[in-house]
Design a protein around this motif. Sequence first.
Motif, PDB file in Angstrom:
ATOM      1  N   SER A   7       0.838  -1.193   0.000  1.00 25.06           N
ATOM      2  CA  SER A   7       0.000   0.000   0.000  1.00 25.06           C
ATOM      3  C   SER A   7       0.872   1.242   0.000  1.00 25.06           C
ATOM      4  N   PRO A   8       0.467   2.273  -0.696  1.00 25.50           N
ATOM      5  CA  PRO A   8       1.243   3.518  -0.677  1.00 25.50           C
ATOM      6  C   PRO A   8       1.199   4.126   0.713  1.00 25.50           C
ATOM      7  N   PRO A   9       2.243   4.850   1.101  1.00 25.21           N
ATOM      8  CA  PRO A   9       2.246   5.464   2.428  1.00 25.21           C
ATOM      9  C   PRO A   9       1.099   6.447   2.574  1.00 25.21           C
ATOM     10  N   ALA A  10       0.552   6.480   3.765  1.00 19.59           N
ATOM     11  CA  ALA A  10      -0.551   7.405   4.034  1.00 19.59           C
ATOM     12  C   ALA A  10      -0.049   8.844   3.961  1.00 19.59           C
ATOM     13  N   PRO A  11      -0.825   9.717   3.366  1.00 11.90           N
ATOM     14  CA  PRO A  11      -0.395  11.117   3.287  1.00 11.90           C
ATOM     15  C   PRO A  11      -0.303  11.736   4.672  1.00 11.90           C
ATOM     16  N   ALA A  12       0.651  12.635   4.832  1.00  9.38           N
ATOM     17  CA  ALA A  12       0.829  13.291   6.119  1.00  9.38           C
ATOM     18  C   ALA A  12      -0.393  14.151   6.428  1.00  9.38           C
ATOM     19  N   VAL A  13      -0.770  14.144   7.695  1.00 13.86           N
ATOM     20  CA  VAL A  13      -1.898  14.957   8.118  1.00 13.86           C
ATOM     21  C   VAL A  13      -1.455  16.415   8.182  1.00 13.86           C
ATOM     22  N   ARG A  14      -2.166  17.262   7.486  1.00 13.39           N
ATOM     23  CA  ARG A  14      -1.795  18.676   7.466  1.00 13.39           C
ATOM     24  C   ARG A  14      -2.308  19.363   8.720  1.00 13.39           C
ATOM     25  N   GLN A  15      -1.485  20.240   9.261  1.00 14.51           N
ATOM     26  CA  GLN A  15      -1.919  21.027  10.405  1.00 14.51           C
ATOM     27  C   GLN A  15      -2.874  22.116   9.930  1.00 14.51           C
ATOM     28  N   THR A  16      -3.854  22.413  10.762  1.00 14.76           N
ATOM     29  CA  THR A  16      -4.913  23.343  10.381  1.00 14.76           C
ATOM     30  C   THR A  16      -4.782  24.655  11.136  1.00 14.76           C
ATOM     31  N   ILE A  17      -4.836  25.746  10.400  1.00 16.52           N
ATOM     32  CA  ILE A  17      -4.775  27.083  10.975  1.00 16.52           C
ATOM     33  C   ILE A  17      -6.118  27.775  10.728  1.00 16.52           C
ATOM     34  N   ALA A  18      -6.722  28.301  11.789  1.00 16.55           N
ATOM     35  CA  ALA A  18      -7.953  29.074  11.657  1.00 16.55           C
ATOM     36  C   ALA A  18      -7.611  30.556  11.594  1.00 16.55           C
ATOM     37  N   LEU A  19      -8.199  31.263  10.650  1.00 22.02           N
ATOM     38  CA  LEU A  19      -7.996  32.696  10.483  1.00 22.02           C
ATOM     39  C   LEU A  19      -9.317  33.406  10.749  1.00 22.02           C
ATOM     40  N   VAL A  20      -9.285  34.406  11.631  1.00 21.57           N
ATOM     41  CA  VAL A  20     -10.494  35.143  11.985  1.00 21.57           C
ATOM     42  C   VAL A  20     -10.224  36.624  11.772  1.00 21.57           C
ATOM     43  N   ASP A  21     -10.886  37.215  10.787  1.00 20.07           N
ATOM     44  CA  ASP A  21     -10.655  38.624  10.456  1.00 20.07           C
ATOM     45  C   ASP A  21     -11.817  39.095   9.591  1.00 20.07           C
TER      46      ASP A  21
END
Length: 248
Positions: A7-21
């Motif tokens: 199986s292909p390696p699982a994609p890295a989990v991206r960190q999530t940034i919330a922007l409030v403006d």
Amino acid sequence: MTEPATSPPAPAVRQTIALVDDDRNILTTVSIALQAEGFATRVYSDGETALKALLDNPPDLAVFDIKMPRMDGLELLRQLRARSALPVIFLTSKDEEPDEALGLALGADDYIAKPFSQRLLIARIRAILRRSELPRVELGTADTGEDSETIRRGRLEMDPQRHQVLWDGEPVSLTVTEFLILEALASRPGVIKSRNQLMDAAYSDDVFVDDRTIDSHIKRLRRKFRAVDTGFGAIETLYGAGYSFTDG
């Protein structure tokens, strides 16, 4: 004999940034810049909408402006900190020094003055995320109990691996920055730590903060501990020198 399929390696989990403006241009340009750096983003244009989202589905870090309709950034931070230790960077104008001090006192991890460079913002984001993820350095086994990673100093107990703090067995919720400052003090009780030393413990080399930032974090640390023990006095101020922790 055929080789078993892999199986292909699982994609890295991206960190999530919330922007409030409430400035759509900032939301769009910063979101594009963060996505280009490998982050996932969520955007909100007012504090009320953002608060519910940040609590229901927390990102890895939030960046928000102070001046917003319906709920400004300071009130958003106040309400968020009552229920979450989510890392927060807030944006402020250069002439809003009282807001900077209040934001730090309310528990922001960092602030950036507008106008700001996207490179600086991304550097600050990465610095705070690194601090929340780095494995802790063992401080030695003397008087730390069976678990060498747990720090026990009198009535204080800190578990860096779980980001947990207890005072007299009562939990105290700290932000990443507050935790690292307290850890630096508690690692050597009675030893005076200058503001520069505490900056080095809590911030990476590519991030500059001034004395007011450290003082604001210390004030908030004391306030949080006094919420569970009105007589708390373990963090002492040595005027002109810095701060120390006493476990007596």
